[in-house]
Design a protein around this motif. Structure first.
Motif: not given
Length: 747
Positions: A564-565, A571-573, A577-578, A583-588
């Motif tokens: 998970a870490f 996801t942060e990396e 790039q996105f 593109w929109p930022a993503i967070r999970i």
């Protein structure tokens, strides 16, 4: 003639070459024809037809135009019970409820309630007690003069006479249950020959006391008419009890509303049998099946009709004219008393609302779907035609063409079925034609595509998309040690979901969205494999993985958290790039739980998957959903924490998630880089101190400490959550037996 001869010659040669496949197809067709002939009453076939019916009904529901008839439901709900007292209420109170609606010009009131026994008269009880104590006769006479005034049944009988009221009764399949008196019936037939009339027959009953049967304007039975799977798709409008026919609650309500003196059952002589064709109320004709039933055209999910709390009626909290000219059903949704039914539009559907749907359909028969009399003959023709067509044509096609053609036929049948239902209001039972098409398509694809394979190839086919290649190599070295049939063992499960994915998807084209997901899933999958996890599935933007199967992993809980870490770092990396690419930022959000789970190769004969099931899996999914609520990226349960003594955790809350009664502590793992950070450890210790005061219900102390924590770390949402709870708990103390848990009512 020569060309024609050559064509026939080619055709017979083709039949000879494909005789095995064609013979198998014809055998399958004959089996399905036998199922159609002898299996219509089987639970499996009824269930399949029922599922098709349910999907079709829900998909075709459309908003109805405003109708002239107002149908309302007065709900004896939990709020009414808390305000007016627990159930059962005195009939004085129910009578008052009826009078309030009658004063507001309700047209018909139907009670989804029975009164099979007299309500005890308190004066009679007092008189009996006085007689036992041999008191003075004058005192007995004084008390006795209030007997009638204190009689709730007399008062209730007077209330139901001031408005057209329908009371309920219930029939039973056994003659061992008989309670209350049988009322007169409003059902009449247009024929004296009732011996051949097919209808539901009952042998026992629970009715009302004689006084109510004499004074009520109408009486109808409550019995549902569920299919073999328990779902209510149709309902009988009348029932046979000891060769006497009685109306349903809905039919009797419509009779009173239409001012019809009686319900006339229309019959016809069809092929030598006396068959019911419908019921007639004055000039209103309602077509029915041969047994006097109708399909229920549900308006929508539960509470598609307006619900009014009974306490609001009793305490005059409604605008004048609320019940003007309305048909009102009185039922209950209170805990412990709720009459809930399984229906195509919901498995927890109020029974009283089923009656409301039927009433609207009877008043407006254009909403009623029908089942044609020629259904059986049509199905036989369709099965024979499709069986011969597919059995002879499919073997000549390649696997891809077979799939396209076969599923095109399936799509055509489904489309035709939908059209007949949505436009023509005709219900078709297409389970067997669909089964035949699907089976012939799959069998022909299988015969053209697959051959027998050994155990090693089978294992690789099952697992190469779920587990790391190194795992597959180990399994192939010792395939006998692998249990794909299913087992129960302790495992860890991980759920991950992209936050606000719908909003993200709306900002991207279809190609960009697919590209984004591919770039996200590839490194995420690699991270799961690197930490010895098994991919269960991808659903949209959701990833599900588990540890400790198919190969054992003693450190499964720790590996899942480490994974998970890594997923959060990836996801942060990717977000950097996105964003750089526009593109929109993503967070999970990630949720992990550890516990006993069922794992194995599960599914149907047509599609299987190596997956996990159980309450522990469901809890993992709920934890992922709670990450957004608490403003954290990763949540684990206390059961996972117990298996990870080397890791550090930040307590978050003690919760009851939806569908669970037991409270569970949830925590946020601390990244190993911060595990020895003094500021982090001090903040956790301060949280424990504040939480102890919270559990001790020392609200002021807890509030001060959480405010200090929030001031120190304003980005940690959980502190704000506790401050909001404290404000509520100050006004509504939870009691001495409170364990500090919070119940989440959404997933």
């Amino acid at each position: 003639m020569k060309a024609q001869h050559w064509t026939f010659s080619m055709f017979f040669n083709y039949l000879k070459e494909q005789r095995t496949s064609i013979t198998l197809g014809i055998l399958i067709t004959l089996l399905v024809l036998a199922l159609q002939m002898f299996g219509q009453g089987t639970a499996t076939l009824q269930r399949i037809n029922g599922l098709i019916y349910d999907i079709r009904l829900k998909s075709a529901i459309q908003p109805r135009p405003e109708v002239l008839t107002t149908i309302l439901i007065v709900d004896l709900d939990e709020r009414s019970m808390q305000t007016e007292g627990r159930w059962p209420w005195s009939r004085f109170k129910i009578g008052k409820l009826i009078e309030k609606m009658a004063d507001d010009n309700a047209a018909v009131i139907a009670l989804d309630i029975m009164f099979s026994e007299p309500e005890p008269n308190p004066v009679e009880s007092v008189v009996k007690l006085l007689k036992q104590n041999e008191v003075d006769e004058s005192l007995l006479e004084t008390v006795s003069q209030y007997t009638e005034q204190a009689d709730a049944d007399i008062a209730f009988s007077e209330s139901i006479q001031i408005v057209d009221t329908v009371i309920s009764m219930l029939f039973n399949d056994t003659d061992e249950i008989k309670a209350g008196s049988l009322p007169p019936t409003s059902i009449v037939f247009d024929t004296d020959d009732l011996s051949a009339v097919a209808s539901r027959q009952y042998y026992g009953h629970v009715s009302n006391i004689e006084l109510f049967n004499q004074t009520a304007k109408g009486i109808g039975f409550l019995n549902a008419d569920p299919a073999s799977d328990g779902f209510i798709r149709s309902t009988s409008l009348f029932a046979n009890y000891q060769n006497k026919f009685y109306p349903s609650l809905a039919l009797e309500a419509v009779r009173l509303y239409t001012l019809a003196p009686e319900v006339e059952v229309q019959t016809a002589n069809i092929k030598g049998f006396r068959t019911v064709t419908g019921v007639k109320l004055n000039d209103l004709f309602i077509p029915t099946s041969a047994t006097g039933s109708v399909l229920v055209p549900y308006k929508g999910p539960a509470r598609s009709y307006r619900y009014i709390s009974a306490t609001d009626v009793l305490n005059d909290r409604l605008p004048e004219g609320t019940f003007d000219s309305a048909i009102v059903f009185v039922g209950t949704s209170a805990v412990g008393n709720a009459d809930l039914r399984a229906t195509p539009v919901g498995v927890q559907y109020p029974g009283v609302e089923v009656h409301a749907n039927v009433v609207e359909a009877l008043l407006y028969p254009e909403y009623l779907p029908s089942e044609p009399d020629v259904m059986e003959a049509t199905l036989w023709f369709l099965l024979i035609f499709l069986g011969l067509l597919l059995s002879t044509l499919l073997p000549s096609l390649g696997p891809r063409a077979i799939a396209i053609f076969g599923f095109a036929i399936l799509a055509g049948l489904i489309s035709f079925d939908y059209y007949m239902w949505a436009v023509q209001k005709v219900s078709l039972s297409l389970a067997t034609p669909l089964l035949l098409c699907f089976t012939l398509t799959v069998v022909n694809i299988a015969m053209g595509f697959f051959t027998e394979s050994g155990k090693r190839k089978q294992i690789k086919g099952i697992f190469d998309q779920y587990v790391p290649p190194a795992h597959i190599d180990k399994m192939l070295q010792n395939p006998e040690s692998l249990n794909t049939a299913g087992e129960r063992k302790e495992m860890s499960v991980l759920f991950s979901d992209i936050r606000s994915f719908t909003t993200i998807s709306e900002k991207l084209s279809a190609a960009d969205l697919a590209n984004l997901l591919n770039r996200y899933f590839s490194p995420i999958t690699q991270a799961i494999f690197e930490h010895q996890g098994t991919i269960d599935k991808y659903v949209g933007d959701m990833v599900m993985a588990f540890w400790n199967a198919p190969l054992n992993d003693e450190d499964h809980a720790e590996h899942s958290i480490q994974c998970a870490f890594k997923m959060l770092e990836i996801t942060e990396e990717l977000t950097k790039q996105f964003v750089a690419e526009g593109w929109p930022a993503i967070r999970i959000g990630v949720g992990i739980n550890t516990g006993e789970m069922n794992v194995g190769d599960m599914g149907s004969e047509y599609r299987r998957a190596y997956t996990v099931l159980g309450d522990a899996v469901n809890l993992g999914s709920r934890l992922e959903g709670l990450t957004k609520f608490y403003g954290v990226d990763l949540l684990v349960s206390e059961f996972t924490v117990a298996k990870c003594p080397k890791l550090t955790f930040r307590p978050i809350d003690k919760v009851r998630v939806k569908g669970k009664d037991t409270a569970v502590s949830i925590l946020e793992p601390v990244h190993p880089d911060l595990a020895n950070d003094k500021a982090t450890l001090d903040e956790i210790a301060q949280y424990h101190d504040a939480y102890d005061d919270y559990l001790a219900q020392s609200w002021s102390k807890a509030e001060q400490k959480f405010q200090a924590l929030l001031a120190h770390n304003p980005n940690r949402k959980v502190y704000s959550i506790y401050l909001e709870r404290i404000e509520i708990l100050k006004e509504h103390p939870p009691g001495e037996d409170w364990d500090g848990s919070f119940t989440h009512t959404s997933k």
